[in-house]
Scaffold this active site. Structure first.
Site, PDB file in Angstrom:
ATOM      1  N   ASP A 203     -55.216  64.766   4.102  1.00  0.00           N
ATOM      2  CA  ASP A 203     -55.038  63.313   4.068  1.00  0.00           C
ATOM      3  C   ASP A 203     -56.258  62.521   4.506  1.00  0.00           C
ATOM      4  OD1 ASP A 203     -52.451  63.578   3.156  1.00  0.00           O
ATOM      5  OD2 ASP A 203     -51.567  63.504   5.164  1.00  0.00           O
ATOM      6  N   ARG A 283     -49.929  49.520  12.814  1.00  0.00           N
ATOM      7  CA  ARG A 283     -49.437  50.855  13.167  1.00  0.00           C
ATOM      8  C   ARG A 283     -49.979  51.332  14.514  1.00  0.00           C
ATOM      9  NH1 ARG A 283     -49.119  54.470   7.578  1.00  0.00           N
ATOM     10  NH2 ARG A 283     -47.965  52.932   6.362  1.00  0.00           N
TER      11      ARG A 283
END
Length: 405
Positions: A203, A283
């Site tokens: 990722d 986040r």
């Protein structure tokens, strides 16, 4: 305390207070005087704490006072708090010294490299011989019972894929600069001395945690990665992220893979004593399903929101400092996602003892179910007024042999 000690302390406080009171106006505003006295007392407390090597940060106070920390490295493993407190890393293993910063072959790593160290079957406490920048060729797959301890050297992992913690337990990562991480994968990577295999695309996270438990990330500095700085998913639990410094990134920390991933209902995460600094967007963290204790962190910037989530997570925000920007559209700390208000208004999100500055506000929801917040409580919060001192040394410490960190 002896009479002499009391006298010394009185003189110490008086010395601190006197210069500020002398310059007061002849008829001072009583509230301002009280504030000034309180400020001076806080300064004196910090000075006394420094002299006694007590910071109020329970992790740091556990080990940083020891000038012989370099010979007692494994003591760090006894200092974890929160849901990740049982992470022992390589406490029971030997010391492995990384001497080579290269990462030329992900299938046959050279002895002395970080990749060779983290794939060993035995517990290891991994340290670094000197300052180094490690540009990984592929993601670094860490096996169970490992500590990566950057104290005593300036260690940067950057410019390539970074750290992956997958299907393992008992990992401690301490004192690393992790930044500018890239995607990798679609390659063969060794995961143990006896096995290597094909890995798909990674990722581009700074630290990826997947289906793992008893993980502690402490005193790292993370910034500017391709995807997340720290992502924990697929049933990962018993995690603590503490004393880290996060800067210059969009999606900082994802806790929970997706709204449909019910594995994450057992997730327990402590986010404590971190500094969420400049250049951050959202986040910090973003939560799903599980139980999250966000405690005594310093939030000095967010562009969209600080704490958010979906899929009915239980979020207990306690003793944090939230400093909103001057933009009136960026005052809210929270963001409830992927659901209509009729649904998210029932999610259990609570703020207790948080310090809201410059118009910051936390949108509390739910019925205040005490049993659920008890499950989301992992340590005793300090007053939010102490957050500045508790988080003052968040990020990588400058530790040198023979002196306190």
């Amino acid at each position: 305390m002896s009479a002499d000690s009391v006298s010394v302390l009185f003189l110490f406080f008086f010395t601190l207070l006197t210069p500020h009171l002398v310059i007061s106006s002849p008829v001072p505003d009583h509230e301002l005087v009280v504030q000034e006295v309180q400020r001076s007392i806080n300064v004196s407390r910090r000075n006394l704490a420094f002299l006694s090597c007590g910071t109020g940060n329970p992790i740091d106070d556990c080990w940083r006072c020891d000038p012989n920390w370099e010979r007692n490295r494994r003591r760090l493993a006894d200092c974890a708090i929160g849901f990740g407190k049982d992470a022992i890393g390589g406490k029971d293993g030997r010391i492995y010294v990384v001497t080579d910063s290269s990462d030329d072959d992900a299938v046959n790593p050279k002895p002395g490299t970080l990749r060779h160290a983290v794939i060993q079957d035995e517990p290891l406490w991994i340290i670094f011989k000197r300052d180094m920048v490690i540009k990984l060729k592929q993601e670094l797959l860490v096996s169970s019972f490992k500590t990566i301890d950057g104290r005593g050297a300036s260690v940067h992992i950057s410019g390539g894929p970074c750290i992956s913690i997958q299907y393992v337990s008992n990992i401690i990562i301490h004192g690393l600069h992790i930044h500018d991480c890239k995607e990798g994968g679609n390659a063969q990577i060794r995961v143990s001395p006896s096995h290597y295999g094909w890995r798909g695309k990674s990722d581009g996270d700074g630290i990826t945690i997947l289906a793992s438990k008893h993980i502690w990330v402490d005193h790292c500095s993370l910034s500017n990665c391709y995807d997340g700085l720290i992502d924990a998913t697929h049933g990962s639990t018993a995690l603590t992220f503490s004393n880290n410094h996060f800067t210059h990134h969009d999606k900082v920390m994802l806790l929970g893979h997706s709204d449909s991933c019910t594995q994450d209902k057992d997730m327990r995460v402590t986010v404590a004593f971190n500094h969420f600094g400049e250049g951050l967007v959202q986040r910090m963290p973003r939560c799903r399903h599980g139980f999250f204790h966000v405690v005594n962190n310093d939030y000095t910037q967010w562009e969209m929101y600080a704490i958010g989530g979906s899929a009915s997570p239980t979020i207990f925000s306690q003793g944090n400092r939230f400093l909103a920007s001057d933009d009136n559209s960026k005052k809210e700390v929270t963001k409830h996602e992927n659901a209509p208000e009729s649904e998210w208004s029932k999610w259990n999100w609570m703020s207790e003892g948080d310090l809201m500055e410059n118009g910051a506000f936390f949108r509390q929801t739910g019925a205040g179910a005490s049993a659920r917040y008890a499950r989301a409580s992992s340590l005793t919060a300090r007053p939010s007024s102490l957050v500045n001192s508790i988080t003052r040394t968040a990020g990588v410490l400058s530790c040198r042999k023979g002196s306190r960190c």
